[in-house]
Design an enzyme around this catalytic site. Structure first.
Site, mmCIF file in Angstrom:
data_model
loop_
_atom_site.group_PDB
_atom_site.id
_atom_site.type_symbol
_atom_site.label_atom_id
_atom_site.label_comp_id
_atom_site.label_asym_id
_atom_site.label_seq_id
_atom_site.Cartn_x
_atom_site.Cartn_y
_atom_site.Cartn_z
ATOM 1 N N GLU A 6 -10.067 5.363 -5.511
ATOM 2 C CA GLU A 6 -8.931 5.291 -5.607
ATOM 3 C C GLU A 6 -8.797 6.931 -5.510
ATOM 4 O O GLU A 6 -8.475 8.028 -4.689
ATOM 5 C CB GLU A 6 -8.033 5.088 -5.297
ATOM 6 N N HIS B 256 -1.602 -6.857 -1.388
ATOM 7 C CA HIS B 256 -2.554 -6.294 -0.380
ATOM 8 C C HIS B 256 -1.704 -6.394 1.158
ATOM 9 O O HIS B 256 -2.426 -6.399 1.527
ATOM 10 C CB HIS B 256 -4.189 -7.324 -0.196
#
Length: 326
Positions: A61, A130
């Site tokens: 990321e 998540h």
């Protein structure tokens, strides 16, 4: 004229239309190209637009968000996706220290017209890493705009505006909204950033909320009406810039307010709004502002525990009655 499509399809339409409209728009992220996104939002895009505009990235990321910042500085308009908003911690430097600050630090000579799409939220049993709602995290940094729609029509119109904006926009999409099928207008349209929407009018109390909790607030408001309470539901849609005028108008009408969000209560954006209302609208309030938020715990994997971790309509109903002293 209108049509009925899912929220995920509406987001896909916004991306497709903007890529057709402007060749500078491209998309990138994990599994965006060959797989067509883990939620099938970009399925078929690779075949239509090619690998230079639909890019699969490594699981890095920090790397691909940094690439997007650089591309935006050079005049392109990247739409980059984090598979989950939880992964913003992996790309904090390019997002918060670079994208958010470059326009200011260059005296307006350089802008970063990029969008960071970030699926968020609990309800899919994805456990602690998540399932978070991190809007407070993104809203804290000056220079970022933050959007959190709740309907298909809003998602499409706001995403198109975000892509056309010359500043970096974090576009938060609740995962449990993707499958909702709703009416949206036919043809070209946009919704301006920074404009809230009254989803339900009322006179007794204002619920200020956004994203998935808007639907829970509407359910609560409907059940409360059967008991004689008329609750207004104000969907902020854009958290930064905040449509403060809409909040002032609604609170000045109802004189009572609760703020509902799925995020953890401690350090929440709901807390920031509560403080601002208390500071600037104190004389309009008949009772203290109340927050209805997620618990201050890691999101559990257990379905039973996870469902108790964030606000549901019955929690909102109880909060409304507490504020109204009923």
């Amino acid at each position: 004229m209108s049509k009925k499509i899912t929220v995920s399809k509406a987001i896909g339409e916004a991306l497709h239309e903007e890529m057709l409209r402007d060749e500078k728009v491209f998309i990138m992220g994990e599994d965006m190209a060959v797989m067509g996104n883990v939620f099938a939002i970009t399925k078929g895009f690779l075949e239509e637009f090619g690998p230079n505009r639909v890019i699969d990235t490594p699981i890095s990321e920090e790397g691909f968000v940094g690439m997007a910042v650089g591309a935006a500085m050079r005049g392109l308009r990247p739409v980059v996706e984090l598979m989950y908003d939880d992964f913003a911690t992996e790309c904090a430097d390019p997002l918060f220290n670079q994208a958010a600050k470059i326009r200011y630090m260059t005296g307006g000579q350089c802008s970063v017209p990029m969008v960071l799409r970030a699926p968020m939220g609990a309800g899919r049993r994805n456990a602690g890493q998540h399932s978070q709602c991190l809007e407070n995290f993104f809203c804290h940094f000056p220079g970022l705009k933050v959007v959190a729609p709740c309907t298909a029509a809003d998602a499409k119109g706001l995403l198109k505006s975000a892509i056309r904006d010359d500043d970096p926009v974090v576009f938060l999409e609740h995962k449990l909204l993707y499958a909702r099928k709703e009416e949206i207008p036919d043809g070209e349209y946009t919704i301006p950033l920074g404009a809230a929407d009254v989803k339900r009018a009322g006179r007794d109390l204002t619920i200020i909320t956004w994203s998935r909790e808007v639907h829970f607030a509407l359910e609560a408001a409907q059940s409360l009406e059967a008991e004689g309470f008329y609750v207004e539901v104000l969907d902020l849609r854009t958290l930064v810039p905040l449509d403060w005028d809409a909040s002032v108008k609604s609170v000045s009408k109802t004189h009572n307010v609760i703020i509902v969000s799925e995020e953890v209560k401690r350090g929440s954006y709901a807390g920031e709004l509560s403080a601002q209302i208390a500071e600037e609208l104190f004389d309009e309030l008949d009772a203290p502002v109340e927050r209805v938020c997620g618990l201050n715990i890691c999101s559990p994997f257990s379905p039973v525990l996870e469902d108790r971790n964030f606000p549901h309509p019955e929690d909102i109903v109880r909060a409304v009655k507490r504020v109204l002293n009923k």
